[in-house]
Design a protein around this motif. Structure first.
Motif, PDB file in Angstrom:
ATOM      1  N   PRO A 139      76.377  33.843  52.610  1.00  0.00           N
ATOM      2  CA  PRO A 139      76.518  33.445  54.014  1.00  0.00           C
ATOM      3  C   PRO A 139      77.967  33.184  54.420  1.00  0.00           C
ATOM      4  O   PRO A 139      78.368  33.533  55.535  1.00  0.00           O
ATOM      5  CB  PRO A 139      75.675  32.161  54.094  1.00  0.00           C
ATOM      6  N   GLU A 140      78.731  32.601  53.523  1.00  0.00           N
ATOM      7  CA  GLU A 140      80.119  32.256  53.853  1.00  0.00           C
ATOM      8  C   GLU A 140      81.033  33.480  53.909  1.00  0.00           C
ATOM      9  O   GLU A 140      82.170  33.391  54.380  1.00  0.00           O
ATOM     10  CB  GLU A 140      80.675  31.237  52.861  1.00  0.00           C
ATOM     11  N   ASP A 141      80.541  34.633  53.429  1.00  0.00           N
ATOM     12  CA  ASP A 141      81.361  35.849  53.410  1.00  0.00           C
ATOM     13  C   ASP A 141      81.061  36.784  54.570  1.00  0.00           C
ATOM     14  O   ASP A 141      81.615  37.887  54.626  1.00  0.00           O
ATOM     15  CB  ASP A 141      81.148  36.599  52.084  1.00  0.00           C
ATOM     16  N   ALA A 142      80.186  36.406  55.486  1.00  0.00           N
ATOM     17  CA  ALA A 142      79.790  37.285  56.590  1.00  0.00           C
ATOM     18  C   ALA A 142      80.097  36.626  57.926  1.00  0.00           C
ATOM     19  O   ALA A 142      79.739  35.463  58.154  1.00  0.00           O
ATOM     20  CB  ALA A 142      78.307  37.613  56.504  1.00  0.00           C
ATOM     21  N   LEU A 143      80.749  37.375  58.815  1.00  0.00           N
ATOM     22  CA  LEU A 143      80.985  36.854  60.162  1.00  0.00           C
ATOM     23  C   LEU A 143      79.689  36.829  60.961  1.00  0.00           C
ATOM     24  O   LEU A 143      79.352  35.826  61.589  1.00  0.00           O
ATOM     25  CB  LEU A 143      82.008  37.708  60.902  1.00  0.00           C
ATOM     26  N   PHE A 144      78.967  37.950  60.951  1.00  0.00           N
ATOM     27  CA  PHE A 144      77.770  38.084  61.785  1.00  0.00           C
ATOM     28  C   PHE A 144      76.547  37.565  61.026  1.00  0.00           C
ATOM     29  O   PHE A 144      76.225  38.053  59.947  1.00  0.00           O
ATOM     30  CB  PHE A 144      77.553  39.545  62.168  1.00  0.00           C
ATOM     31  N   HIS A 145      75.868  36.601  61.618  1.00  0.00           N
ATOM     32  CA  HIS A 145      74.636  36.073  61.044  1.00  0.00           C
ATOM     33  C   HIS A 145      73.473  36.464  61.946  1.00  0.00           C
ATOM     34  O   HIS A 145      73.305  35.920  63.041  1.00  0.00           O
ATOM     35  CB  HIS A 145      74.721  34.554  60.893  1.00  0.00           C
ATOM     36  N   ILE A 146      72.696  37.442  61.484  1.00  0.00           N
ATOM     37  CA  ILE A 146      71.528  37.897  62.227  1.00  0.00           C
ATOM     38  C   ILE A 146      70.453  36.812  62.150  1.00  0.00           C
ATOM     39  O   ILE A 146      70.076  36.365  61.066  1.00  0.00           O
ATOM     40  CB  ILE A 146      70.973  39.203  61.636  1.00  0.00           C
ATOM     41  N   LEU A 147      69.962  36.396  63.317  1.00  0.00           N
ATOM     42  CA  LEU A 147      68.953  35.351  63.387  1.00  0.00           C
ATOM     43  C   LEU A 147      67.700  35.902  64.067  1.00  0.00           C
ATOM     44  O   LEU A 147      67.623  35.957  65.299  1.00  0.00           O
ATOM     45  CB  LEU A 147      69.498  34.146  64.158  1.00  0.00           C
ATOM     46  N   PRO A 148      66.686  36.326  63.297  1.00  0.00           N
ATOM     47  CA  PRO A 148      65.460  36.831  63.914  1.00  0.00           C
ATOM     48  C   PRO A 148      64.625  35.683  64.495  1.00  0.00           C
ATOM     49  O   PRO A 148      64.394  34.680  63.823  1.00  0.00           O
ATOM     50  CB  PRO A 148      64.722  37.495  62.739  1.00  0.00           C
ATOM     51  N   ILE A 149      64.184  35.857  65.745  1.00  0.00           N
ATOM     52  CA  ILE A 149      63.407  34.821  66.429  1.00  0.00           C
ATOM     53  C   ILE A 149      62.184  35.483  67.057  1.00  0.00           C
ATOM     54  O   ILE A 149      62.184  35.845  68.243  1.00  0.00           O
ATOM     55  CB  ILE A 149      64.249  34.099  67.504  1.00  0.00           C
ATOM     56  N   PRO A 150      61.098  35.664  66.299  1.00  0.00           N
ATOM     57  CA  PRO A 150      59.933  36.423  66.785  1.00  0.00           C
ATOM     58  C   PRO A 150      58.995  35.592  67.659  1.00  0.00           C
ATOM     59  O   PRO A 150      57.783  35.543  67.432  1.00  0.00           O
ATOM     60  CB  PRO A 150      59.265  36.860  65.478  1.00  0.00           C
ATOM     61  N   TYR A 151      59.562  34.958  68.681  1.00  0.00           N
ATOM     62  CA  TYR A 151      58.793  34.049  69.534  1.00  0.00           C
ATOM     63  C   TYR A 151      58.272  34.794  70.751  1.00  0.00           C
ATOM     64  O   TYR A 151      59.029  35.466  71.461  1.00  0.00           O
ATOM     65  CB  TYR A 151      59.680  32.889  69.977  1.00  0.00           C
ATOM     66  N   GLU A 152      56.984  34.669  71.003  1.00  0.00           N
ATOM     67  CA  GLU A 152      56.351  35.299  72.164  1.00  0.00           C
ATOM     68  C   GLU A 152      55.216  34.401  72.634  1.00  0.00           C
ATOM     69  O   GLU A 152      54.126  34.438  72.092  1.00  0.00           O
ATOM     70  CB  GLU A 152      55.828  36.687  71.799  1.00  0.00           C
ATOM     71  N   GLU A 153      55.521  33.589  73.631  1.00  0.00           N
ATOM     72  CA  GLU A 153      54.542  32.595  74.063  1.00  0.00           C
ATOM     73  C   GLU A 153      54.335  32.612  75.569  1.00  0.00           C
ATOM     74  O   GLU A 153      53.227  32.368  76.049  1.00  0.00           O
ATOM     75  CB  GLU A 153      54.984  31.196  73.619  1.00  0.00           C
ATOM     76  N   THR A 154      55.400  32.888  76.362  1.00  0.00           N
ATOM     77  CA  THR A 154      55.288  32.743  77.813  1.00  0.00           C
ATOM     78  C   THR A 154      55.414  34.075  78.544  1.00  0.00           C
ATOM     79  O   THR A 154      55.662  34.088  79.749  1.00  0.00           O
ATOM     80  CB  THR A 154      56.358  31.776  78.358  1.00  0.00           C
ATOM     81  N   VAL A 155      55.294  35.193  77.820  1.00  0.00           N
ATOM     82  CA  VAL A 155      55.404  36.489  78.505  1.00  0.00           C
ATOM     83  C   VAL A 155      54.350  36.588  79.598  1.00  0.00           C
ATOM     84  O   VAL A 155      53.229  36.108  79.446  1.00  0.00           O
ATOM     85  CB  VAL A 155      55.270  37.665  77.510  1.00  0.00           C
ATOM     86  N   SER A 156      54.741  37.236  80.699  1.00  0.00           N
ATOM     87  CA  SER A 156      53.877  37.222  81.878  1.00  0.00           C
ATOM     88  C   SER A 156      53.399  38.614  82.301  1.00  0.00           C
ATOM     89  O   SER A 156      52.725  38.758  83.304  1.00  0.00           O
ATOM     90  CB  SER A 156      54.617  36.567  83.051  1.00  0.00           C
ATOM     91  N   TYR A 157      53.753  39.624  81.529  1.00  0.00           N
ATOM     92  CA  TYR A 157      53.288  40.981  81.864  1.00  0.00           C
ATOM     93  C   TYR A 157      52.950  41.681  80.549  1.00  0.00           C
ATOM     94  O   TYR A 157      51.995  41.326  79.885  1.00  0.00           O
ATOM     95  CB  TYR A 157      54.370  41.721  82.664  1.00  0.00           C
ATOM     96  N   GLY A 158      53.737  42.645  80.120  1.00  0.00           N
ATOM     97  CA  GLY A 158      53.472  43.298  78.847  1.00  0.00           C
ATOM     98  C   GLY A 158      53.895  42.440  77.678  1.00  0.00           C
ATOM     99  O   GLY A 158      54.785  41.595  77.784  1.00  0.00           O
ATOM    100  N   GLY A 159      53.242  42.630  76.518  1.00  0.00           N
ATOM    101  CA  GLY A 159      53.567  41.860  75.325  1.00  0.00           C
ATOM    102  C   GLY A 159      54.270  42.710  74.289  1.00  0.00           C
ATOM    103  O   GLY A 159      54.654  43.853  74.524  1.00  0.00           O
ATOM    104  N   GLY A 160      54.452  42.121  73.118  1.00  0.00           N
ATOM    105  CA  GLY A 160      55.025  42.838  71.995  1.00  0.00           C
ATOM    106  C   GLY A 160      56.390  42.385  71.558  1.00  0.00           C
ATOM    107  O   GLY A 160      56.910  42.858  70.542  1.00  0.00           O
ATOM    108  N   THR A 161      57.012  41.436  72.291  1.00  0.00           N
ATOM    109  CA  THR A 161      58.370  41.033  71.938  1.00  0.00           C
ATOM    110  C   THR A 161      58.422  40.287  70.602  1.00  0.00           C
ATOM    111  O   THR A 161      59.478  40.252  69.961  1.00  0.00           O
ATOM    112  CB  THR A 161      58.994  40.150  73.036  1.00  0.00           C
ATOM    113  N   GLY A 162      57.293  39.710  70.187  1.00  0.00           N
ATOM    114  CA  GLY A 162      57.272  39.031  68.899  1.00  0.00           C
ATOM    115  C   GLY A 162      57.515  39.976  67.737  1.00  0.00           C
ATOM    116  O   GLY A 162      57.943  39.557  66.652  1.00  0.00           O
TER     117      GLY A 162
END
Length: 290
Positions: A19-42
């Motif tokens: 972790p200390e050797d990488a600038l970019f830290h990819i943070l996956p956040i598969p949250y899908e709770e309040t979508v109001s039309y199409g789904g799938g963002t999770g």
């Protein structure tokens, strides 16, 4: 010989660094709770990481992975919205404590509040947010929910973080009032797209550090139909990259996210496109680091 790791971004080409050797830290956040039309963002984060294995390390200008890309475990998105936002904030703060750059992958747009809260919790007090989106996301609440994809930028403004919006083309009167109340600056899609505007000039008083949030529905559905709330008249591929770079040339990008991607089964072009978009944003940050 390199062993491909299916769980890390660009895992076909790179090893997971410390972790200390990488600038970019990819943070996956598969949250899908309040979508109001199409789904799938999770399903968005996992599909983008999987598609990233088809990328070249050279993005036509540089190799962003030279600065190191560390893929973190997905944030725990179970439980009530308030707890999910706290989980996101804690993960963001951990990245910032290492002196590294959060790169969020959503998930619905509500998660950006958790990321911004992480910056605030880490002691960041003078930064702004630049947003590409089809929607203003400035409602006080939507369908009774404060932590909604339609009210996330209202929370950012209420926290005192300056906001500049790009490409908006769907908003209500309440959101226009909020723009005035919180002094939100903006260039909407009807200004940007017909005139093919490729760069913006941020106001002199806009903070020197910027978090950039990119809702994929800010781009036109002809480029990315793979989102739950598509709106015609959006930004093109190169226009999006050029607008991001115009901000990176003026300010220090301290983090960014890519949200609202909802993969369409059998259409791998969109998953690959989202992965490539994320990697190209890293490249722009790499080449404009002060």
């Amino acid at each position: 010989m390199h062993q491909e790791d299916p769980n890390i971004f660009l895992g076909s080409e790179i090893e997971q660094p410390k972790p200390e050797d990488a600038l970019f830290h990819i943070l996956p956040i598969p949250y899908e709770e309040t979508v109001s039309y199409g789904g799938g963002t999770g399903k968005g984060p996992a599909s983008i990481i999987e598609a990233s294995h088809q990328l070249e390390t050279f993005d036509n200008f540089s190799s962003p992975c030279d600065l190191g890309i560390y893929t973190r475990d997905a944030v725990d998105v179970s439980g009530p919205a308030e707890q999910v936002m706290e989980n996101i904030a804690n993960a963001t703060r951990e990245i910032l404590t290492l002196g590294k750059m959060p790169v969020g992958i959503g998930g619905e747009h509500s998660v950006t509040w958790g990321i911004i809260k992480g910056y605030l919790d880490a002691g960041y007090t003078d930064f702004g947010v630049v947003q590409i989106d089809a929607h203003a996301d400035l409602r006080d609440r939507y369908e009774g929910q404060r932590h909604s994809h339609a009210s996330v930028m209202r929370l950012v403004c209420e926290a005192g973080v300056p906001l500049y919006q790009l490409g908006i083309r769907a908003y209500c009167e309440e959101e226009m009032d909020a723009r005035r109340e919180y002094n939100v600056r903006y260039m909407d899609a009807h200004q940007l797209v017909p005139n093919q505007v490729q760069s913006i000039q941020l106001p002199d008083d806009f903070p020197r550090q910027v978090f950039f949030t990119l809702d994929i529905d800010g781009m036109d559905p002809s480029v990315f139909p793979s989102t739950g709330t598509p709106v015609p008249g959006g930004l093109g591929w190169y226009q999006t990259l050029n607008l991001f770079e115009s901000v990176a040339k003026q300010r220090e990008i301290i983090g960014f996210d890519l949200l609202e991607f909802a993969p369409i089964e059998g259409f791998h072009a969109y998953e690959f496109g989202a992965a490539q978009l994320l990697y190209k944003l890293m490249g722009i940050v790499q080449r404009n680091r002060k």
